[in-house]
Design a protein around this motif. Structure first.
Motif, short mmCIF file in Angstrom:
data_model
loop_
_atom_site.label_atom_id
_atom_site.label_comp_id
_atom_site.label_asym_id
_atom_site.label_seq_id
_atom_site.Cartn_x
_atom_site.Cartn_y
_atom_site.Cartn_z
N LEU A 81 0.88 -1.18 -0.09
CA LEU A 81 0.09 0.09 0.07
C LEU A 81 0.86 1.07 -0.02
CD1 LEU A 81 -2.73 -0.74 2.42
CD2 LEU A 81 -2.75 -1.33 0.18
N PHE A 82 0.70 2.19 -0.91
CA PHE A 82 1.32 3.71 -0.96
C PHE A 82 0.35 4.21 0.07
CE2 PHE A 82 0.97 8.05 -2.10
CZ PHE A 82 2.02 8.31 -2.24
N CYS A 83 0.97 5.15 1.04
CA CYS A 83 0.33 6.17 1.87
C CYS A 83 1.02 7.63 1.81
CB CYS A 83 0.50 5.73 3.33
SG CYS A 83 2.20 5.86 3.95
N ALA A 84 0.10 8.62 1.84
CA ALA A 84 0.76 9.83 1.87
C ALA A 84 0.38 10.39 3.25
CB ALA A 84 -0.31 10.68 0.89
N GLY A 85 1.47 10.22 3.90
CA GLY A 85 1.71 10.60 5.26
C GLY A 85 2.54 9.79 6.13
N ASN A 86 2.38 9.78 7.49
CA ASN A 86 3.41 8.99 8.12
C ASN A 86 2.85 7.58 8.05
OD1 ASN A 86 4.13 7.46 10.69
ND2 ASN A 86 4.66 9.59 11.60
N VAL A 87 4.22 6.80 7.74
CA VAL A 87 4.04 5.47 7.20
C VAL A 87 3.25 4.79 8.15
CG1 VAL A 87 5.42 3.29 6.71
CG2 VAL A 87 5.72 5.40 5.53
N GLY A 88 3.95 4.89 9.82
CA GLY A 88 3.30 4.35 11.02
C GLY A 88 1.94 4.56 11.13
N SER A 89 1.27 5.45 10.47
CA SER A 89 -0.15 5.82 10.74
C SER A 89 -0.89 4.69 10.00
CB SER A 89 -0.49 7.02 10.36
OG SER A 89 0.00 8.06 11.09
N PHE A 90 -0.26 4.07 9.01
CA PHE A 90 -0.99 3.05 8.18
C PHE A 90 -0.74 1.76 8.26
CE2 PHE A 90 -0.94 7.20 6.45
CZ PHE A 90 -2.47 7.30 5.66
N GLU A 91 0.24 1.35 9.20
CA GLU A 91 0.64 0.01 9.47
C GLU A 91 -0.63 -0.88 9.88
OE1 GLU A 91 5.19 1.19 10.83
OE2 GLU A 91 3.76 0.48 12.51
N THR A 112 4.13 2.07 2.39
CA THR A 112 5.40 3.07 1.83
C THR A 112 4.76 4.58 1.45
OG1 THR A 112 7.36 3.34 0.69
CG2 THR A 112 5.61 1.87 -0.31
N ASP A 113 5.54 5.41 1.67
CA ASP A 113 5.30 6.62 0.95
C ASP A 113 6.24 6.86 -0.03
OD1 ASP A 113 7.50 7.24 2.34
OD2 ASP A 113 6.72 8.89 3.48
N THR A 114 7.03 5.85 -0.29
CA THR A 114 8.17 5.88 -1.13
C THR A 114 9.46 6.47 -0.71
OG1 THR A 114 7.87 7.81 -2.65
CG2 THR A 114 6.83 5.69 -3.21
N MET A 115 9.38 6.86 0.35
CA MET A 115 10.74 7.56 1.10
C MET A 115 10.93 6.63 2.25
SD MET A 115 11.40 10.74 -0.40
CE MET A 115 11.76 11.78 1.02
N THR A 130 12.05 -1.87 8.69
CA THR A 130 11.58 -0.47 8.29
C THR A 130 12.61 0.11 7.56
OG1 THR A 130 12.71 0.51 10.14
CG2 THR A 130 10.26 0.14 10.64
N GLY A 131 12.25 1.34 6.67
CA GLY A 131 13.29 1.95 5.79
C GLY A 131 12.89 1.24 4.32
N MET A 132 13.28 1.90 3.37
CA MET A 132 13.35 1.36 1.90
C MET A 132 13.89 0.20 1.70
SD MET A 132 10.86 3.07 0.67
CE MET A 132 10.92 2.44 -0.99
N HIS A 133 15.10 -0.05 2.60
CA HIS A 133 15.75 -1.24 2.38
C HIS A 133 14.89 -2.70 3.07
CE1 HIS A 133 16.58 -0.07 6.49
NE2 HIS A 133 16.57 -1.49 6.72
N ALA A 134 13.87 -2.36 3.63
CA ALA A 134 12.98 -3.22 4.10
C ALA A 134 11.91 -4.01 2.98
CB ALA A 134 12.01 -2.62 5.03
N VAL A 135 11.96 -3.43 1.69
CA VAL A 135 11.32 -3.99 0.54
C VAL A 135 12.23 -5.16 0.23
CG1 VAL A 135 10.51 -3.53 -1.65
CG2 VAL A 135 10.78 -1.76 -0.13
N PRO A 136 11.63 -6.40 0.58
CA PRO A 136 12.39 -7.55 0.15
C PRO A 136 12.46 -7.73 -1.38
CG PRO A 136 10.16 -8.18 0.59
CD PRO A 136 10.19 -6.74 1.21
N ASN A 137 13.62 -8.34 -1.89
CA ASN A 137 13.72 -8.71 -3.36
C ASN A 137 12.74 -10.10 -3.50
OD1 ASN A 137 15.28 -11.09 -3.04
ND2 ASN A 137 17.05 -9.85 -2.77
N TRP A 138 12.68 -10.34 -4.75
CA TRP A 138 11.69 -11.30 -5.23
C TRP A 138 12.06 -12.82 -4.51
CZ3 TRP A 138 7.09 -12.31 -6.40
CH2 TRP A 138 6.68 -13.55 -7.26
#
Length: 191
Positions: A81-91, A112-115, A130-138
């Motif tokens: 899910l993409f979110c606009a705002g604090n990522v933690g608020s959408f967990e 993620t908010d992409t940042m 957390t962080g963009m490094h948290a996106v797992p590779n395939w």
């Protein structure tokens, strides 16, 4: 903050089709590119704007999920899910969506908010990374899914998750600034 049309179109990265340009669509497109080009996700395994349909007190609602990733047997394994705002608020909303997605629950979800990003363990509801490094590779995602212990929801669990999800959709997703962006009941006249 709500999503609004910018009056134009752009080419969807996943499908190649022309889609409406909105305030958030460029972010979704960048996220799709990240998943495919940097993280190795097969393009054909990612579906965009998958509708999550649910019922509250006899009224049917829909909420599009930005991305659902499927395995080779066409089972959902990951919700993004993409979110606009604090990522933690959408967990919590993200975990609920991952539990309720058709064919789910899925073992992991990402908001993620992409940042920034939170990788969620859907079974426990806890943040796994957390962080963009948290996106797992395939390959890592497939291994995580293989090891996950996912059980279907009971009817009681589904009812509770649906109510929590609806509350988040109503306050965080739907009614953020005016009635014009409120989450409407599903139009029963449309297919």
């Amino acid at each position: 903050m709500h999503e609004t049309s910018l009056g134009g179109t752009l080419r969807d990265y996943l499908s190649g089709e022309e889609i409406d340009e909105t305030t958030f669509e460029e972010f979704r497109q960048a996220l799709a590119r990240l998943l495919v080009e940097e993280q190795g996700y097969p393009r054909e395994r990612i579906r965009a704007k998958v509708k999550l349909t649910y019922c509250i007190d006899g009224e049917e609602y829909e909420r599009p999920l930005d991305f659902v990733v499927y395995d080779e047997k066409d089972r959902p394994i990951f919700v993004v899910l993409f979110c606009a705002g604090n990522v933690g608020s959408f967990e919590r909303e993200t975990v609920c969506a991952a539990r309720l997605v058709e064919g789910g629950p899925v073992p992991y979800a990402l908001v993620t908010d992409t940042m920034n990003a939170s990788l969620m363990d859907v079974r426990t509801g806890e943040v796994a990374a957390t962080g963009m490094h948290a996106v797992p590779n395939w390959d890592a995602l497939l291994e995580m899914v293989r090891k996950a212990d996912v059980k279907p929801l009971t009817e009681e669990q589904r009812e509770r998750q649906t109510r929590v999800f609806h509350t988040y959709c109503g306050f965080l997703f739907g009614t953020c600034c005016s009635e014009t962006c409120s989450l409407p009941p599903k139009d029963k006249g449309k297919a």
